[in-house]
Design a protein around this motif. Sequence first.
Motif, mmCIF file in Angstrom:
data_model
loop_
_atom_site.group_PDB
_atom_site.id
_atom_site.type_symbol
_atom_site.label_atom_id
_atom_site.label_comp_id
_atom_site.label_asym_id
_atom_site.label_seq_id
_atom_site.Cartn_x
_atom_site.Cartn_y
_atom_site.Cartn_z
ATOM 1 N N THR A 4 -6.782 -39.733 -26.572
ATOM 2 C CA THR A 4 -7.067 -39.351 -27.811
ATOM 3 C C THR A 4 -6.465 -38.414 -28.318
ATOM 4 O OG1 THR A 4 -9.571 -40.224 -27.213
ATOM 5 C CG2 THR A 4 -9.043 -38.835 -28.892
ATOM 6 N N MET A 5 -5.479 -38.808 -29.296
ATOM 7 C CA MET A 5 -4.578 -37.632 -29.999
ATOM 8 C C MET A 5 -5.384 -36.429 -30.477
ATOM 9 S SD MET A 5 -2.319 -39.956 -29.405
ATOM 10 C CE MET A 5 -2.905 -41.321 -30.270
ATOM 11 N N HIS A 6 -6.278 -36.567 -30.981
ATOM 12 C CA HIS A 6 -6.739 -35.212 -31.363
ATOM 13 C C HIS A 6 -8.146 -34.738 -30.728
ATOM 14 C CE1 HIS A 6 -4.532 -35.127 -35.416
ATOM 15 N NE2 HIS A 6 -3.706 -34.614 -34.355
ATOM 16 N N TYR A 7 -8.188 -35.078 -29.320
ATOM 17 C CA TYR A 7 -9.444 -34.979 -28.503
ATOM 18 C C TYR A 7 -9.851 -33.426 -28.568
ATOM 19 C CZ TYR A 7 -11.912 -34.224 -24.137
ATOM 20 O OH TYR A 7 -13.514 -34.019 -23.487
ATOM 21 N N GLN A 8 -11.287 -33.196 -28.810
ATOM 22 C CA GLN A 8 -11.648 -32.056 -29.244
ATOM 23 C C GLN A 8 -12.927 -31.346 -28.116
ATOM 24 O OE1 GLN A 8 -10.771 -29.714 -32.834
ATOM 25 N NE2 GLN A 8 -9.025 -30.332 -31.281
ATOM 26 N N ALA A 9 -13.452 -32.473 -27.575
ATOM 27 C CA ALA A 9 -14.782 -31.975 -26.785
ATOM 28 C C ALA A 9 -14.550 -31.046 -25.879
ATOM 29 C CB ALA A 9 -15.232 -33.452 -26.061
ATOM 30 N N ASN A 10 -13.463 -30.981 -24.989
ATOM 31 C CA ASN A 10 -13.106 -29.889 -24.137
ATOM 32 C C ASN A 10 -14.298 -29.560 -23.073
ATOM 33 O OD1 ASN A 10 -10.843 -30.135 -25.251
ATOM 34 N ND2 ASN A 10 -11.053 -28.021 -26.178
ATOM 35 N N ARG A 11 -15.051 -30.662 -22.606
ATOM 36 C CA ARG A 11 -16.119 -30.663 -21.782
ATOM 37 C C ARG A 11 -16.046 -31.160 -20.326
ATOM 38 N NH1 ARG A 11 -19.171 -26.822 -23.226
ATOM 39 N NH2 ARG A 11 -20.869 -27.597 -21.949
ATOM 40 N N ALA A 12 -14.901 -32.086 -20.200
ATOM 41 C CA ALA A 12 -15.039 -32.942 -18.706
ATOM 42 C C ALA A 12 -14.632 -31.955 -17.804
ATOM 43 C CB ALA A 12 -14.115 -34.050 -19.375
ATOM 44 N N PRO A 13 -14.916 -32.631 -16.516
ATOM 45 C CA PRO A 13 -14.380 -31.794 -15.405
ATOM 46 C C PRO A 13 -12.990 -32.142 -15.224
ATOM 47 C CG PRO A 13 -16.081 -33.723 -14.753
ATOM 48 C CD PRO A 13 -16.121 -33.637 -16.123
ATOM 49 N N LEU A 14 -12.391 -31.458 -14.435
ATOM 50 C CA LEU A 14 -10.963 -31.762 -13.905
ATOM 51 C C LEU A 14 -10.878 -32.503 -12.604
ATOM 52 C CD1 LEU A 14 -9.273 -28.435 -15.015
ATOM 53 C CD2 LEU A 14 -9.772 -30.625 -16.380
ATOM 54 N N ARG A 15 -10.403 -33.699 -12.507
ATOM 55 C CA ARG A 15 -10.308 -34.534 -11.347
ATOM 56 C C ARG A 15 -9.093 -34.712 -10.692
ATOM 57 N NH1 ARG A 15 -15.476 -37.075 -12.064
ATOM 58 N NH2 ARG A 15 -16.109 -37.323 -14.388
ATOM 59 N N ASP A 16 -9.120 -34.986 -9.491
ATOM 60 C CA ASP A 16 -8.190 -34.882 -8.492
ATOM 61 C C ASP A 16 -7.436 -36.213 -8.937
ATOM 62 O OD1 ASP A 16 -6.338 -34.908 -6.531
ATOM 63 O OD2 ASP A 16 -7.748 -35.035 -4.888
ATOM 64 N N GLY A 17 -6.037 -36.206 -9.032
ATOM 65 C CA GLY A 17 -5.301 -37.376 -9.391
ATOM 66 C C GLY A 17 -4.988 -37.616 -10.913
ATOM 67 N N ASP A 18 -5.574 -36.871 -11.804
ATOM 68 C CA ASP A 18 -5.679 -36.901 -13.056
ATOM 69 C C ASP A 18 -4.557 -36.028 -13.567
ATOM 70 O OD1 ASP A 18 -7.334 -38.798 -13.577
ATOM 71 O OD2 ASP A 18 -8.826 -37.517 -14.364
#
Length: 452
Positions: free
Chosen positions: A252-266
């Motif tokens: 998503t080019m202008h992603y703004q939510a900034n809420r998700a967890p950071l996952r191994d492998g991403d």
Amino acid sequence: MCRWTRQDRQRSHPLNIQRDEYARRRRQLMRMAGEDAVLLVAAAPERIRNADATWPYRQDSDMHYLCGFPEPDSVLALLPGRKHGEVVLFCRERDPEHERWHGESIGTERAVELHGMDDAFPIDDIDDILPGMIEGRGRVYCHFGSEPEFDARLLGWMRRLRQLRGGGVVPKEFVALGHLLHDLRLYKSRGELKLMHASANIAAEAHLAAMRMATVGRHEYEVEAELMRTMRSRGAVAAFPPIVAGGVNACTMHYQANRAPLRDGDLLLVDAGAELDCYASDISRTFPINGRYNREQRALYELVLEAQLAAIDEVRPGRAFDAAHQMAVRVIAEGLCALGLLAGTADDVIADGSYKRFYPVKTGHWLGLDVHDVGDYRVDGEPRMLEPGMVVTVEPGIYIPPNDTTVAERWRGIGIRIEDDVAVTRSGNDVLTANVPKDAGEIEAWLKRGMS
């Protein structure tokens, strides 16, 4: 004991634009407009966030460019050839009761003393004073349509001018000010480039801090907080809401939510810039949260980096603005075909536009007082030629949607962008944001040091 105000601290910063440069800009603009003109620039209004709480104030970029005056409720009037002073500011008077709640104001006297105005009047008197200054001039240069309240006031001044005893001479032309002013802003002075270097260095430091913060199990907002902390600790603010996009969110080019967890492998895509004395920087980096790119991530990352380096080589005097984009498209198209993600040849996918499935955006934009800065990209229907003093971003990317079943699953949901700020010089270019590593091996080494 000397008490320093916020404005004093801003004026004392060694990188701030100096008074003589603001004066030079105003003189140049007035020469372009001619002695028959009046030029009006209004300050940005304070904006309500909710209820009676306002957003942090940020001056209108054109107002800042012409005088550096930092307060709302002000109007700059440029009156070429006026005997009693060509540069007039209308601003708030100093008011002890207002200052008790909101802090010290500059006021009319210090507007002249500190900001180089020829004269200054209380903003409450503008309806009585400004129409007389406009009278007899042939053209009014102004921004129309951006602030309806100011448009209404301008029409009111015209009505008042007509009501002057004997009938005032009303200007016959109203001209969009951006036609003149925004072309001036496109060419950055030595002082502006120093500020943009400083802004870029702060943003680079913030990105490096974000890389240290971004580990498995944290959240995107924690990385965002580290970006903001680093910028504010260096006297800057964010130039725009940061994008901190982990995994598929990077598609998503202008992603703004900034809420998700950071996952191994991403992967984590961070797009953030600092603003220092109103001058912006804009950096994007994409790196592995666990410290290592996997095979597909690395293949796409190195393709984007190859495209970016080739595009930066096109940022030089005499090259068209869109040459960097055309080069990035060519490199990405060839790479996607070689990886089997697109069928056919590079010429085929460029001609039919199918490369846009994975690269749907342009490669850059002007940068300066605004992140997407002013200035025409085309002149007389042709791409604008780059000249020394212009600053652009170079930001190719590849974004493979997570639901795209035309490609193997191992490629889906990978989003990568690499962005730097590049100034055009007499001999080539200067990458202002080179302090953030972008070679895949260098990034992995940096992340390894940060995790140890």
